[in-house]
Design a protein around this motif. Structure first.
Motif, PDB file in Angstrom:
ATOM      1  N   ALA A 137      54.760  12.564  59.247  1.00  0.00           N
ATOM      2  CA  ALA A 137      55.202  11.178  59.411  1.00  0.00           C
ATOM      3  C   ALA A 137      54.519  10.520  60.591  1.00  0.00           C
ATOM      4  N   SER A 138      53.243  10.821  60.788  1.00  0.00           N
ATOM      5  CA  SER A 138      52.475  10.242  61.897  1.00  0.00           C
ATOM      6  C   SER A 138      51.222   9.574  61.360  1.00  0.00           C
ATOM      7  N   THR A 255      68.040  23.755  70.273  1.00  0.00           N
ATOM      8  CA  THR A 255      67.837  22.416  69.711  1.00  0.00           C
ATOM      9  C   THR A 255      69.069  21.970  68.950  1.00  0.00           C
ATOM     10  N   PRO A 256      69.625  20.795  69.269  1.00  0.00           N
ATOM     11  CA  PRO A 256      70.770  20.288  68.507  1.00  0.00           C
ATOM     12  C   PRO A 256      70.450  20.222  67.020  1.00  0.00           C
ATOM     13  N   LEU A 257      71.425  20.579  66.193  1.00  0.00           N
ATOM     14  CA  LEU A 257      71.197  20.634  64.748  1.00  0.00           C
ATOM     15  C   LEU A 257      70.742  19.280  64.205  1.00  0.00           C
ATOM     16  N   LYS A 258      71.256  18.204  64.774  1.00  0.00           N
ATOM     17  CA  LYS A 258      70.852  16.874  64.308  1.00  0.00           C
ATOM     18  C   LYS A 258      69.347  16.681  64.489  1.00  0.00           C
ATOM     19  N   ASN A 259      68.798  17.161  65.610  1.00  0.00           N
ATOM     20  CA  ASN A 259      67.354  17.048  65.850  1.00  0.00           C
ATOM     21  C   ASN A 259      66.557  17.989  64.947  1.00  0.00           C
ATOM     22  N   VAL A 260      67.131  19.153  64.666  1.00  0.00           N
ATOM     23  CA  VAL A 260      66.496  20.094  63.740  1.00  0.00           C
ATOM     24  C   VAL A 260      66.310  19.428  62.376  1.00  0.00           C
ATOM     25  N   LEU A 261      67.374  18.804  61.893  1.00  0.00           N
ATOM     26  CA  LEU A 261      67.312  18.175  60.571  1.00  0.00           C
ATOM     27  C   LEU A 261      66.348  16.996  60.556  1.00  0.00           C
ATOM     28  N   LYS A 262      66.254  16.299  61.671  1.00  0.00           N
ATOM     29  CA  LYS A 262      65.322  15.182  61.754  1.00  0.00           C
ATOM     30  C   LYS A 262      63.885  15.671  61.573  1.00  0.00           C
ATOM     31  N   GLN A 263      63.556  16.808  62.204  1.00  0.00           N
ATOM     32  CA  GLN A 263      62.218  17.368  62.047  1.00  0.00           C
ATOM     33  C   GLN A 263      61.967  17.814  60.612  1.00  0.00           C
ATOM     34  N   LEU A 264      62.961  18.440  60.008  1.00  0.00           N
ATOM     35  CA  LEU A 264      62.800  18.884  58.619  1.00  0.00           C
ATOM     36  C   LEU A 264      62.637  17.686  57.690  1.00  0.00           C
ATOM     37  N   ARG A 266      61.223  14.821  58.321  1.00  0.00           N
ATOM     38  CA  ARG A 266      59.853  14.309  58.415  1.00  0.00           C
ATOM     39  C   ARG A 266      58.882  15.187  57.636  1.00  0.00           C
ATOM     40  N   TRP A 267      59.055  16.494  57.797  1.00  0.00           N
ATOM     41  CA  TRP A 267      58.095  17.423  57.205  1.00  0.00           C
ATOM     42  C   TRP A 267      58.203  17.497  55.692  1.00  0.00           C
ATOM     43  N   TYR A 268      59.448  17.580  55.200  1.00  0.00           N
ATOM     44  CA  TYR A 268      59.653  17.771  53.761  1.00  0.00           C
ATOM     45  C   TYR A 268      59.901  16.465  53.005  1.00  0.00           C
ATOM     46  N   LYS A 269      59.817  15.351  53.728  1.00  0.00           N
ATOM     47  CA  LYS A 269      59.944  14.032  53.094  1.00  0.00           C
ATOM     48  C   LYS A 269      61.293  13.887  52.374  1.00  0.00           C
ATOM     49  N   VAL A 270      62.351  14.191  53.133  1.00  0.00           N
ATOM     50  CA  VAL A 270      63.698  14.030  52.587  1.00  0.00           C
ATOM     51  C   VAL A 270      64.528  13.229  53.581  1.00  0.00           C
ATOM     52  N   ASP A 271      65.636  12.682  53.110  1.00  0.00           N
ATOM     53  CA  ASP A 271      66.545  11.932  53.959  1.00  0.00           C
ATOM     54  C   ASP A 271      67.609  12.861  54.533  1.00  0.00           C
ATOM     55  N   ILE A 272      68.233  12.412  55.616  1.00  0.00           N
ATOM     56  CA  ILE A 272      69.249  13.205  56.291  1.00  0.00           C
ATOM     57  C   ILE A 272      70.548  12.421  56.388  1.00  0.00           C
ATOM     58  N   ASP A 273      71.636  13.032  55.959  1.00  0.00           N
ATOM     59  CA  ASP A 273      72.971  12.475  56.196  1.00  0.00           C
ATOM     60  C   ASP A 273      73.594  13.308  57.316  1.00  0.00           C
ATOM     61  N   SER A 274      73.551  12.778  58.539  1.00  0.00           N
ATOM     62  CA  SER A 274      74.010  13.538  59.705  1.00  0.00           C
ATOM     63  C   SER A 274      75.429  13.177  60.119  1.00  0.00           C
ATOM     64  N   VAL A 313      68.418  14.546  49.667  1.00  0.00           N
ATOM     65  CA  VAL A 313      69.148  14.270  50.911  1.00  0.00           C
ATOM     66  C   VAL A 313      69.786  15.553  51.404  1.00  0.00           C
ATOM     67  N   ILE A 314      69.583  15.898  52.685  1.00  0.00           N
ATOM     68  CA  ILE A 314      70.236  17.048  53.288  1.00  0.00           C
ATOM     69  C   ILE A 314      71.590  16.597  53.838  1.00  0.00           C
ATOM     70  N   THR A 315      72.655  17.298  53.417  1.00  0.00           N
ATOM     71  CA  THR A 315      74.000  16.961  53.879  1.00  0.00           C
ATOM     72  C   THR A 315      74.727  18.231  54.329  1.00  0.00           C
ATOM     73  N   VAL A 316      75.840  18.035  55.032  1.00  0.00           N
ATOM     74  CA  VAL A 316      76.717  19.139  55.420  1.00  0.00           C
ATOM     75  C   VAL A 316      77.822  19.218  54.406  1.00  0.00           C
ATOM     76  N   GLU A 317      78.017  20.397  53.819  1.00  0.00           N
ATOM     77  CA  GLU A 317      79.051  20.563  52.777  1.00  0.00           C
ATOM     78  C   GLU A 317      80.343  21.071  53.391  1.00  0.00           C
TER      79      GLU A 317
END
Length: 317
Positions: A137-138, A255-264, A266-274, A313-317
């Motif tokens: 994403a750069s 690393t806070p989990l929220k930041n971990v998911l943000k990196q993922l 960007r890399w995997y081109k998915v959205d995050i529901d944090s 979308v990555i979510t917490v179940e």
């Protein structure tokens, strides 16, 4: 809107990275310039004037202009000239042939804008043989050739630079709120939107200058990192390898989990529901070519937080 914001928006438009509202703003500005300008020859527009125009358009749209949705955008001769004029204003020349219509992809290519692959690091060699690695994403904008007295590039996101030495022509990286000037060295810059801008030096020396109203300058030594905050630069000694580890792997150190998911994301081109992400942290190293479902399973086992991927979308179940 600052001149730098206006410039960045123009290039995001060319690279098809704008939101619908941003596209509406740029289209409205194009229409305004088309009506007011004689295009016998391309002309030079000051980026500050462009910024002022857009500020007025934003105010007008807020008061009286509804948001219209454009499904397609084909730019003909007159608007191509407007784009050329705008590009000249920010130091990049667009060439167009009168009978040829110019679409988004063509504009982006002519501007020499390089966009990283969203699921893969991207390595490129600049006209002066400088090597650049772009993170997910750069994007990096640069001229077709470095013919002037200095070599300038414009970065959005994160990149690692191995600058080809040239004592007569400094290499300058413009990013959000700062510019970095070097002669020949190795360094990393992270400047994602919504995150602090940090510059980490591996070898050589760099000079970093803020681009805001109150200019501040810092000379960075190898093994140190400068982070740009509201009050200026904060410089500290770091492990340089940790700043460039993204080239090979995901490295998480408390690393806070929220930041971990943000990196993922960007890399995997998915959205995050944090919205349901807890304050848990993660210590782990993962290969960057692991599949996302496998990564989520491993992170779930390590943190006890069940992560699922549904509809991209990555979510917490």
């Amino acid at each position: 809107m600052t001149p730098q914001d206006a410039e960045n928006l123009l290039f995001r438009y060319a690279a098809q990275q704008c939101t619908e509202q941003e596209e509406e703003l740029v289209n409205a500005w194009f229409n305004k310039v088309v009506k007011e300008t004689d295009y016998a020859e391309p002309f030079s527009m000051n980026v500050h004037a462009m910024s002022d125009d857009w500020e007025r358009l934003i105010a007008e749209r807020g008061k009286q202009m509804p948001v219209h949705r454009h499904k397609t955008r084909i730019i003909g001769r007159s608007v191509a000239a407007a784009v050329a004029a705008a590009a000249i204003a920010v130091g990049v020349l667009l060439y167009y042939k009168p009978p040829t219509k110019v679409n988004n992809a063509a504009i982006a290519a002519t501007m020499d804008t390089t966009i990283s692959h969203r699921d893969n690091d991207f390595k490129l060699t600049l006209p002066d043989n400088t090597v650049v690695y772009l993170n997910g994403a750069s994007s990096l904008r640069y001229a077709r050739s470095f013919a002037g007295k200095q070599r300038e590039v414009f970065l959005e996101g994160e990149a690692y630079f191995e600058v080809s030495p040239d004592k007569k022509r400094p290499f300058i990286v413009h990013s959000r709120g700062q510019k970095v000037q070097v002669l020949g060295t190795h360094f990393n810059i992270s400047s994602y939107d919504g995150e602090p801008v940090s510059t980490t030096l591996l070898e050589g020396a760099v000079k970093i200058t803020t681009t805001g109203s109150h200019s501040q300058e810092v000379l960075l030594k190898p093994g140190f990192q400068a982070t740009l905050g509201p009050k200026g630069f904060e410089v500290k000694e770091v492990d340089p390898g940790s700043a460039t580890s993204w080239k090979e792997a995901f490295v998480f150190n408390q690393t806070p989990l929220k930041n971990v998911l943000k990196q993922l994301g960007r890399w995997y081109k998915v959205d995050i529901d944090s919205s349901r992400v807890t304050a848990v942290t993660l210590d782990a190293v993962y290969g960057k070519y692991e599949t996302l479902p496998n990564l989520l399973k491993e992170i779930t086992q390590s943190t006890g937080v069940k992560l699922v991927l549904n509809n991209n979308v990555i979510t917490v179940e």
